[in-house]
Enzyme design. Structure first.
Site, PDB file in Angstrom:
ATOM      1  N   ASP A 428     -22.630  -6.191  -6.370  1.00  0.00           N
ATOM      2  CA  ASP A 428     -21.812  -5.740  -5.250  1.00  0.00           C
ATOM      3  C   ASP A 428     -21.246  -6.979  -4.571  1.00  0.00           C
ATOM      4  O   ASP A 428     -21.673  -8.108  -4.837  1.00  0.00           O
ATOM      5  CB  ASP A 428     -22.698  -4.937  -4.295  1.00  0.00           C
ATOM      6  CG  ASP A 428     -21.967  -4.476  -3.058  1.00  0.00           C
ATOM      7  OD1 ASP A 428     -20.805  -4.058  -3.175  1.00  0.00           O
ATOM      8  OD2 ASP A 428     -22.548  -4.558  -1.970  1.00  0.00           O
ATOM      9  N   PHE A 598     -16.509   9.268   9.184  1.00  0.00           N
ATOM     10  CA  PHE A 598     -16.176   8.563   7.947  1.00  0.00           C
ATOM     11  C   PHE A 598     -17.119   9.000   6.829  1.00  0.00           C
ATOM     12  O   PHE A 598     -18.297   9.217   7.052  1.00  0.00           O
ATOM     13  CB  PHE A 598     -16.309   7.058   8.158  1.00  0.00           C
ATOM     14  CG  PHE A 598     -16.113   6.249   6.905  1.00  0.00           C
ATOM     15  CD1 PHE A 598     -14.852   5.807   6.553  1.00  0.00           C
ATOM     16  CD2 PHE A 598     -17.189   5.940   6.077  1.00  0.00           C
ATOM     17  CE1 PHE A 598     -14.668   5.061   5.399  1.00  0.00           C
ATOM     18  CE2 PHE A 598     -17.015   5.202   4.919  1.00  0.00           C
ATOM     19  CZ  PHE A 598     -15.746   4.760   4.582  1.00  0.00           C
ATOM     20  N   ASP A 738     -13.449  -3.078  -2.217  1.00  0.00           N
ATOM     21  CA  ASP A 738     -12.346  -3.750  -1.536  1.00  0.00           C
ATOM     22  C   ASP A 738     -11.067  -3.717  -2.356  1.00  0.00           C
ATOM     23  O   ASP A 738     -11.051  -3.381  -3.541  1.00  0.00           O
ATOM     24  CB  ASP A 738     -12.722  -5.203  -1.236  1.00  0.00           C
ATOM     25  CG  ASP A 738     -13.671  -5.304  -0.054  1.00  0.00           C
ATOM     26  OD1 ASP A 738     -13.645  -4.397   0.782  1.00  0.00           O
ATOM     27  OD2 ASP A 738     -14.433  -6.282   0.008  1.00  0.00           O
ATOM     28  N   ARG A 837     -11.968  -1.206  -5.691  1.00  0.00           N
ATOM     29  CA  ARG A 837     -11.923   0.174  -5.190  1.00  0.00           C
ATOM     30  C   ARG A 837     -12.890   1.068  -5.956  1.00  0.00           C
ATOM     31  O   ARG A 837     -12.559   2.185  -6.357  1.00  0.00           O
ATOM     32  CB  ARG A 837     -10.493   0.740  -5.294  1.00  0.00           C
ATOM     33  CG  ARG A 837      -9.432  -0.019  -4.518  1.00  0.00           C
ATOM     34  CD  ARG A 837      -9.621   0.108  -3.027  1.00  0.00           C
ATOM     35  NE  ARG A 837      -8.444  -0.315  -2.279  1.00  0.00           N
ATOM     36  CZ  ARG A 837      -8.399  -0.450  -0.969  1.00  0.00           C
ATOM     37  NH1 ARG A 837      -9.494  -0.217  -0.253  1.00  0.00           N
ATOM     38  NH2 ARG A 837      -7.304  -0.817  -0.364  1.00  0.00           N
ATOM     39  N   LYS A 843     -20.009   2.876  -9.797  1.00  0.00           N
ATOM     40  CA  LYS A 843     -20.889   1.726 -10.027  1.00  0.00           C
ATOM     41  C   LYS A 843     -22.015   2.095 -10.992  1.00  0.00           C
ATOM     42  O   LYS A 843     -22.316   1.354 -11.937  1.00  0.00           O
ATOM     43  CB  LYS A 843     -21.474   1.237  -8.706  1.00  0.00           C
ATOM     44  CG  LYS A 843     -20.492   0.512  -7.794  1.00  0.00           C
ATOM     45  CD  LYS A 843     -21.198   0.004  -6.546  1.00  0.00           C
ATOM     46  CE  LYS A 843     -20.248  -0.744  -5.638  1.00  0.00           C
ATOM     47  NZ  LYS A 843     -20.901  -1.296  -4.432  1.00  0.00           N
TER      48      LYS A 843
END
Length: 1165
Positions: A428, A598, A738, A837, A843
């Site tokens: 990560d 969120f 990101d 992204r 993952k």
């Protein structure tokens, strides 16, 4: 935050509770399977009988109890094939078929099983002690008449009303009734539940707000109808029925009113709650599971080696039984071999008339006799060694982080040697490579960028075209990455944690004199309102905050510095001290109408507030691509400029987020809120989907305010660690949520991407993205993958390493069934892969695919809950015990305070553990073959007579005492090179990746060495002792003499062999090796001193027979030297002409030769 309760009751908002809705709303799921639980509040006696009797609050994490311990633990032990075999051998040893006494078979088995069983018992006793401690904790429970008394947790029942005080844990899952705050909120730490260190806000129902004193609970009665026990900690479905029967009002419940067991009450003096779930029904218990046991590659191969030894033993038994039958069946055997008296063997072992029975009995006897080929103590020895290795890792002072006060922790010892074979690391970014300590760096408002003249610590080095636009995502970049120069002056950092912003146009309230004051005020107001944070010290001029994410804390600090200070919040209001256009600081109250939270699918958060003038605003912040697509036609004025700024910020390695606002008229809001309230009251699986759809409808027609850029700095030592791992042959994949530009820049600054790399960028081309046709997207990505792979195959390794960067939408397509093999073929040929992204699910999926496709040892490292799937899926999971709580750590096999410790963990401890375990297993195989084959050779030599060469106690002593401690010291203390040399020459690590010390070539080689050594020992002893007298008196050797001499030679040989293997001697190893040899003589002397009733044929054998004979000592010396000579010659040739990397370094250490690294290997000069 305030330390005293508010003096007035506050009105509830639609955010924290629903209106007093009647039963007309959708409640159809209640009472059905999955939603059948009924809780009678303050009437726990009703839950002591069926049908509403539920489990007690007593928990037990033990695996056994007094009755089940022995049968269960024995069952676990005999699931191992080797142990099961030795159990059968022990049973056979009790019959006349046994070639030696039962004790020689039973004693080793009892020792091995006993050690493992005792270990299981000790571990379970520890669990029992922990359970007792938890079950005996005290909590105040309502006993009637408004009286609360202390009671143990295990005595808490469903329906009980409990009082939990500050810093106490919740004993069970509770419904929050009231708190010490007048508005019924409380703050909860969920570290033990989800690993997150931030505080969560919980709020009670308005209808129970008045029950804030002990005496008021005398008349409290209510009924809860809710979901059945389940493991979902983020949801709760149920209703509260309050009032007299027949006239009760129904109130929908939500997760914001539920307090989960093992969470802690913080910053709140006390709360009252009613027990809903107890014991095994609580959500934390439902989430407790035994993680899937991971086994190392060496351990799996060891099972195959044991299987080979079983086959070898079977062949030897077959030869023995067939040879015995052959000699028994000879026509002249009964007459010429009358002295054998074969007829006395009534069991048929040597019966010429019943050859099949004789063959079968001899085969079983041989299986028992040759059982010493199987290393029964190997599993126990490895278990002991791995535990000590883990202790060494935990106690390594160089793996201790002084800042966090934490050290590397081996949470399991099963995978120590696997650390030395890692070929692929999946990592990560945020909190793993970076510190997860956010700093506010830049912002863009009305198309103007602020904060450009700050310390450009990691100014962008990602490739860009002259116009400042990003390289087309579908373009294949075959040129090396070049670094851009720093474009701004270094003005230094502020001393405010989380704030590193410098701009004369903005600081010190100079923005009040500009023309865009209103837009800036709305921008700052959004930062002060759109969050879940709380102030934690409201007595200071500058507040500090806690929130559910570090970004929110950063925004609150920045807003405070710019003059908009979030000072406190209540159930329905947020209070902000802000500067008005005249420069006067005023405190304003904003009614909090709705909070649209969120989540990973929404990637945005919004709040709907009403200001003091009655105007309703929606403030939205989130990922820039998500916010920009929700802008209205009149809200795109500064979109182009803001997009340019976002790209620039991302190229500098900064994390970005877009801000937008919308003004809503009252009528529209009332209509929407009515639908939203009904959706919240809906009970069923579609509730979340309805809420998301309604949230999406109101988050439209937004007006862009601007964007922010925050910096998450690299952790100390990350670039150096990654560089060392790359030199060690470890490939690294960066999986981040990101933007591509941010990820690429972090890759550059962390040395994931180097200047000599050729980088492939995979992404949807502009046309494919615009048309949004699935087949066109697939074709586009497939062409890029094929072109990239062709470029790799056409170029030689001298052209430099390759790197792959792929964005989120392209990754979704690349992971489809028809595309994944092509993508993985390309990716595994790249030294570095950066996936942007990426969702948590992706993952875990990428980790699973890479592990399956490559077959290589993978290591996943992360710090947050979103990394748990990846950590559990990899061969080795490593959790960062940093800023994101402990959930990743709890799911991991190893935990590290910072990423840089991975260097020493792998290159030093991983290399050592791999080498130690490999040598240990190979030596175990060798020493057992040496001993076991002498029994077979003697059987052949004596024409399968059935005589046993050694005394039964010799059999017991061999594995348990005379060879056990040296091999354990080998597994614990061996070092081929020092830790400094491991770090200085990372290429050494590739020995583990190539498995050069435990491949089949090495295994077969050590088996052959064992066979040759055993053969030499047997032949030399027999043919040196047989032709002549053994002693001066003319006595010749008999079976007792031959057995003890040969056994002595074996003890000397195998212990001297381990001395030749060891490259790093310590005092302990010398004591164990030479002490084991000495112990043999001490045993032989003591055993021979016993009465012949106990010592049998070995009575005074050393003192009176072999000891005084010079021949005995000569034979031992010659046999040991000749037996070790083949290995010694092999090692001389190997080290002279074909040295391994570690041997080259040893020559440097002891022979003063110069060593250099070339092409991933070491050479001498």
């Amino acid at each position: 935050m305030a330390t005293q309760p508010s003096t007035r009751k506050l009105k509830w908002s639609h955010l924290y509770t629903f209106a007093c809705l009647g039963s007309s709303h959708h409640q159809s799921e209640l009472g059905q399977p999955g939603f059948s639980r009924v809780v009678f509040c303050n009437e726990s006696q009703k839950h002591k009988t069926k049908p509403h009797k539920y489990t007690s609050n007593q928990i037990s994490t033990t695996k056994y109890n007094v009755v089940t311990f022995l049968p269960k633990s024995l069952f676990q032990q005999f699931r191992k094939v080797a142990n099961l075999y030795f159990l059968l051998v022990a049973v056979i040893s009790l019959t006349p078929l046994a070639p030696f006494s039962p004790i020689s078979c039973i004693a080793p088995l009892l020792f091995v099983v006993g050690v493992s069983t005792v270990r299981e018992g000790v571990e379970d006793w520890r669990r029992l002690s922990q359970d007792r401690e938890v079950n005996s904790r005290k909590i105040k429970v309502h006993t009637g008449n408004g009286v609360f008394a202390d009671q143990a947790w295990k005595g808490v029942c469903v329906g009980d009303v409990v009082k939990v005080q500050k810093n106490e844990y919740f004993p069970s899952d509770l419904l929050l009734l009231s708190s010490s705050y007048a508005d019924g909120i409380c703050y909860v730490e969920t570290m033990n539940l989800d690993g997150e260190s931030n505080l969560k806000i919980k709020r009670c129902m308005e209808c129970t707000l008045s029950f804030d004193d002990e005496v008021k609970f005398d008349k409290f009665k209510a009924t809860i109808r809710c979901e059945d026990p389940n493991s979902n900690i983020y949801s709760f479905v149920g209703n509260l029925e309050l009032g007299d029967e027949g006239e009760a009002s129904i109130y929908p419940l939500s997760p914001s009113q539920i307090l989960l067991r093992d969470s802690k009450l913080r910053n709140t003096e006390f709360i009252y709650g009613v027990v809903i779930f107890t014991g095994r029904d609580t959500k934390v218990a439902r989430n407790s599971m035994i993680s899937q046991a991971k086994r190392s590659t060496i351990e799996r191969r060891m099972d195959k080696v044991i299987f080979v030894l079983f086959i070898m033993m079977g062949l030897m038994s077959l030869i023995t039984s067939s040879g015995s039958v052959t000699y028994t069946n000879q026509e002249q055997a009964p007459s010429e071999s009358w002295y054998l008296r074969l007829n006395i063997f009534r069991d048929g072992s040597f019966d010429p008339d019943r050859l099949l029975l004789s063959w079968s009995l001899q085969f079983l006897r041989a299986l028992v006799l040759y059982g010493y080929l199987i290393p029964v103590s190997l599993y126990v020895s490895i278990e002991v060694v791995k535990i000590i290795q883990a202790m060494h890792i935990n106690n390594d002072e160089q793996l201790f982080d002084e800042f966090f006060g934490r050290s590397v922790e081996a949470r399991t010892s099963n995978l120590n040697e696997e650390l030395g074979q890692v070929e692929l690391v999946l990592t990560d970014k945020t909190g793993t490579l970076t510190c997860n300590k956010m700093e506010f760096r830049k912002c863009s408002i009305d198309g103007i960028s602020y904060g450009d003249n700050v310390d450009e610590e990691i100014v962008g080095a990602a490739p860009h075209d002259p116009a400042g636009q990003n390289i087309e995502m579908g373009e294949i970049s075959s040129h090396p990455i070049t670094e851009t120069k720093k474009s701004a002056a270094n003005l230094g950092e502020t001393n405010i944690r989380g704030f590193n912003f410098r701009d004369a146009r903005f600081t010190n309230n100079t923005w009040l004199h500009g023309s865009d004051v209103w837009d800036i005020m709305m921008f700052l107001r959004l930062m002060a309102l759109c969050h879940t944070g709380i102030p934690v010290n409201d007595e200071q001029p500058k507040l500090t905050y806690e929130a559910e994410s570090p970004e929110e804390v950063t925004f609150l600090i920045a807003a405070q510095e710019f003059g908009f200070q979030f000072c406190r919040r209540t159930q329905s209001s947020i209070f902000v001290k802000e500067i008005d256009p005249s420069g006067v600081k005023v405190e304003r109250e904003y009614k909090l109408l709705n909070l649209l939270e969120f989540n990973s699918s929404r990637k945005r958060m919004s709040v709907i507030v009403r200001d003091e003038a009655g105007q309703i605003f929606l403030f939205c912040k989130g990922a820039d691509n998500i916010v920009l697509e929700r802008l209205g036609d009149g809200g795109r004025t500064y979109q182009h400029a803001t997009t340019m700024h976002l790209a620039s910020y991302a190229e500098q390695g900064l994390r970005t987020m877009a801000f937008a606002v919308r003004k809503i008229n009252t009528l529209e809001y009332d209509q929407w809120n009515s639908s939203f309230s009904k959706a919240k009251a809906t009970i069923g699986p579609d509730r979340e989907k309805l809420l998301d759809n309604l949230s999406d409808t109101i988050e439209r027609e937004l007006v862009l305010l601007g964007a922010v850029a925050i910096e998450d700095k690299l952790q100390d030592g990350v670039p150096g660690c990654i560089d060392k791992l790359a030199q060690a042959g470890v490939k690294i994949w960066l999986l981040t949520g990101d933007k591509k530009e941010t990820a690429v820049n972090i890759g550059l600054s962390s040395n994931l991407l180097s200047h000599d790399m050729q980088v492939f960028h995979l992404g949807l081309s502009t046309d494919a993205d615009r048309n949004n046709q699935l087949q066109a997207m697939h074709d586009d990505i497939f062409k890029q993958i094929q072109a990239s792979y062709q470029l790799i195959t056409d170029k030689s390794p001298k052209d430099g390493p390759f790197a792959l960067v792929i964005d989120g939408r392209a990754l979704e397509i690349a992971l489809t069934n028809e595309m994944k093999d092509h993508f993985l073929r390309l990716a595994v040929n790249c030294a570095t892969v950066i996936c942007c992204r990426v969702s948590p699910r992706q993952k875990a999926l990428i980790t699973q695919l890479v592990k399956k496709y490559t077959g290589k040892i993978t290591l996943a490292i992360g710090d947050g809950a979103n990394d748990v799937g990846m950590i559990q899926e990899a061969h080795i999971g490593v959790g960062i015990s940093g800023m994101e709580g402990m959930q990743a750590v709890m799911a991991s096999d190893f935990s590290v305070p910072q990423f840089r410790f991975l260097e020493r963990l792998l290159l030093v401890h991983g290399h050592w553990c791999y080498k130690r375990i490999s040598k240990m297993i190979l030596y175990f195989i060798y020493k057992n073959i040496v001993f076991g084959l002498t029994l077979f050779f003697y059987e052949v030599y004596s024409r399968f007579s059935g005589d046993v060469l050694y005394d039964g106690w010799y059999m017991v002593m061999y594995n348990l005492c005379l060879t056990s401690l040296p091999v354990i010291s080998l597994g614990v203390l061996e070092q081929d090179v020092s830790s400094n040399h491991c770090l200085e020459f990372p290429a050494l690590y590739q020995q583990g990746q190539k498995n050069i010390f435990f491949g089949w070539k090495q295994i077969i080689g050590w088996m052959a060495n064992g066979i040759l050594t055993s053969l030499l020992i047997f032949i030399l002893n027999v043919y040196m002792l047989s032709p002549s007298a053994f002693r001066q008196g003319g006595e010749v050797v008999d079976i007792e003499h031959l057995g003890v001499i040969m056994y002595t030679a074996i003890v000397w040989t195998v212990n001297c062999q381990i001395a030749l293997i060891i490259t790093h001697f310590t005092r302990i190893q010398h004591i164990f090796i030479w002490g084991s040899i000495s112990l043999w003589y001490i045993f032989l002397l003591s055993y021979g001193a016993l009465s012949p009733r106990f010592s049998h044929r070995e009575y005074k054998l050393l003192v009176e027979a072999v000891g005084p004979a010079t021949m005995y000592w000569i034979v031992i010396l010659l046999v040991v030297v000749v037996s070790l000579l083949p290995y010694f010659i092999y090692m001389v040739i190997r080290m002279t002409f074909y040295p391994t990397d570690d041997q080259v370094i040893q020559q440097m250490m002891y022979g003063r030769k110069a060593v250099v690294e070339r092409d991933g290997s070491t050479e001498t000069e």
